[in-house]
Design a protein around this motif. Structure first.
Motif, short mmCIF file in Angstrom:
data_model
loop_
_atom_site.label_atom_id
_atom_site.label_comp_id
_atom_site.label_asym_id
_atom_site.label_seq_id
_atom_site.Cartn_x
_atom_site.Cartn_y
_atom_site.Cartn_z
N LYS A 151 -10.86 14.53 -15.71
CA LYS A 151 -10.59 14.54 -14.27
C LYS A 151 -11.90 14.66 -13.52
O LYS A 151 -12.96 14.90 -14.12
CB LYS A 151 -9.65 15.68 -13.91
N ASP A 166 -1.34 2.83 -13.09
CA ASP A 166 -1.85 1.71 -12.29
C ASP A 166 -2.23 0.54 -13.19
O ASP A 166 -2.65 0.73 -14.34
CB ASP A 166 -3.08 2.14 -11.49
N GLU A 185 -5.11 5.78 -10.91
CA GLU A 185 -4.36 6.84 -11.56
C GLU A 185 -3.58 6.29 -12.76
O GLU A 185 -3.46 5.07 -12.93
CB GLU A 185 -3.38 7.48 -10.57
N SER A 186 -3.03 7.19 -13.57
CA SER A 186 -2.18 6.78 -14.69
C SER A 186 -1.00 5.96 -14.17
O SER A 186 -0.39 6.31 -13.16
CB SER A 186 -1.66 8.02 -15.43
N ARG A 189 1.54 10.12 -21.52
CA ARG A 189 1.93 9.71 -20.18
C ARG A 189 3.23 10.37 -19.76
O ARG A 189 3.35 10.85 -18.63
CB ARG A 189 2.09 8.18 -20.15
N ILE A 199 -12.58 8.98 -9.58
CA ILE A 199 -11.58 8.22 -10.32
C ILE A 199 -10.86 7.32 -9.33
O ILE A 199 -10.28 7.80 -8.36
CB ILE A 199 -10.60 9.15 -11.06
N TRP A 257 -5.34 9.42 -18.48
CA TRP A 257 -6.71 9.88 -18.32
C TRP A 257 -6.91 11.13 -19.15
O TRP A 257 -6.07 12.03 -19.14
CB TRP A 257 -7.00 10.20 -16.85
N GLU A 269 2.50 14.11 -19.02
CA GLU A 269 1.77 14.35 -17.78
C GLU A 269 2.60 14.01 -16.55
O GLU A 269 2.56 14.70 -15.54
CB GLU A 269 0.47 13.54 -17.80
N GLN A 270 3.38 12.94 -16.63
CA GLN A 270 4.19 12.54 -15.48
C GLN A 270 5.29 13.54 -15.17
O GLN A 270 5.64 13.76 -14.01
CB GLN A 270 4.81 11.15 -15.73
#
Length: 409
Positions: free
Chosen positions: A25, A65, A62-63, A132, A59, A22, A135-136
């Protein structure tokens, strides 16, 4: 008024997609057509733009999914909500300044540090897969040394940065460090692995080889390169020679351009050639349509456009669909010889390799010539060895006599 943000309509061959990242937010102001999120499919990464101006209201996924075609992933409050969001942010800043003034017991530097908002690491320059990972695992890309083109931080750089000092310094029983890192495959990498195993397990694959003296092609490129670039605005590379030679040979040897469908053989009267392009996310194969009708300049321009789109993640699903034959060039990485894997439902793939000067006999004399090994992997269920060898000889003869190739001989 709330506007729904939906997953784009996916082609029949793509059942679902994974939210790679994403870029906004809840509460963020957005403008129409601004990219909200990246969707990773089996083949490409798709961008999902904002349908209207407004503010992200909700939203729903989430990332990481999995979502399907036309599924609602977010809601945007349309209209003046964006200005309200900005005014709230300004009001919060004013409150912080007021609180800082009341605190007389702290030094001015302490006040600044206390009032300083926590900033999120900038991941705009990363690939979707890199974003990804960042961010994770809460990685700041600015603190990671990049090994990509122009010092760009790649996904592998981010993964390697997660190795803790303890891992790097801990001695093993063998007397040295033995670090390990487990990272989940991206959806595209997993799909590539699945298709390669499908190819190996479902077809009777065989590879034949030959070698080509590229001296005549190199001579022609040297003589015409400057004029070609001035006229067409693109450089004359080797791939256009191989693409045109393959298209001509496929017309003369149609079985190599065919595909198996159960007990049927489908013959294609056109040469849609997939060109393998390496990207950070894996190997993709955009398709040049009707290469038998294209000029050298059209081939070069199409390849350049696809390569640029692949590097920027801008390939579309339709760019990768279809294809009756594939050309891959391992020579760009220094490969001298390989056995490429057929890309089903196609029946053959041509492998190019590194150009090396080797001694050959020419007119009774031993001379040094720029030689390249070429390989044809093919489905032996429908292509006999004789057809494969004749096809490679056809390619060789065209490239060693490029003038004849230009004349369609």
């Amino acid at each position: 008024m709330s506007i729904e943000v939906k997953v784009p309509v996916l082609p029949e061959s793509v059942s679902d997609a994974v939210i790679a990242a994403w870029h906004k937010k809840v509460g963020d102001a957005v403008k129409r057509d601004e990219n909200l999120l990246d969707l990773e499919t089996d083949k490409v990464v798709l961008e999902v733009p904002a349908p209207v101006d407004g503010v992200i209201e909700e939203i729903l996924f989430e990332s990481g999914d999995t979502v399907t075609s036309q599924q609602v992933v977010a809601k945007i409050k349309e209209g003046a909500a964006a200005s309200k969001s900005e005014s709230k942010s300004e009001s919060k800043d004013d409150d912080k300044k007021s609180d800082a003034k009341k605190d007389d017991g702290k030094s001015s530097e302490s006040k600044k540090e206390a009032a300083k908002p926590a900033s999120k690491a900038d991941t705009s320059e990363l690939s979707p897969a890199g974003r990804r990972v960042a961010e994770q695992h809460d990685i700041d890309p600015s603190k990671v040394e990049g090994t990509g083109r122009g010092g760009r931080v790649t996904k592998e750089d981010l993964v390697n940065s997660m190795k803790s000092p303890a891992q790097a310094e801990a001695p093993s029983s063998a007397g040295g460090a033995r670090p390990e890192q487990r990272v989940a495959m991206t959806r595209m990498r997993a799909r590539i692995a699945e298709r390669m195993m499908q190819s190996k397990n479902s077809i009777a694959m065989l590879t034949s080889f030959n070698e080509v003296n590229l001296g005549p092609v190199m001579k022609m490129r040297k003589a015409l390169q400057e004029q070609f670039e001035k006229t067409h605005g693109v450089r004359l590379g080797f791939m256009s020679f191989f693409a045109k030679a393959a298209a001509n040979a496929l017309q003369r040897h149609p079985i190599v351009n065919a595909s198996a469908d159960g007990n049927d053989i489908i013959y294609h009267g056109y040469a849609d050639i997939s060109i393998a392009v390496s990207t950070e996310k894996g190997l993709v194969t955009p398709v040049l349509r009707n290469v038998e009708q294209m000029s050298f300049a059209e081939v070069e321009k199409s390849i350049a456009d696809y390569a640029e789109a692949a590097r920027k993640g801008g390939l579309k699903l339709e760019d990768l669909q279809g294809g009756t034959f594939t050309i891959t060039n391992g020579g760009t990485f220094g490969s001298l010889m390989s056995t490429p894997i057929v890309n089903p439902p196609q029946s053959a793939i041509l492998g190019m390799h590194a150009i090396k000067e080797r001694p050959i006999v020419e007119n009774g004399q031993v001379v040094a010539a720029p030689m390249m090994y070429i390989a044809l992997s093919y489905d032996h269920r429908i292509i006999d060895g004789k057809d494969a060898v004749l096809f490679l000889v056809d390619i060789k003869n065209q490239l060693e006599n490029p003038a004849k190739m230009l004349l369609g001989l």
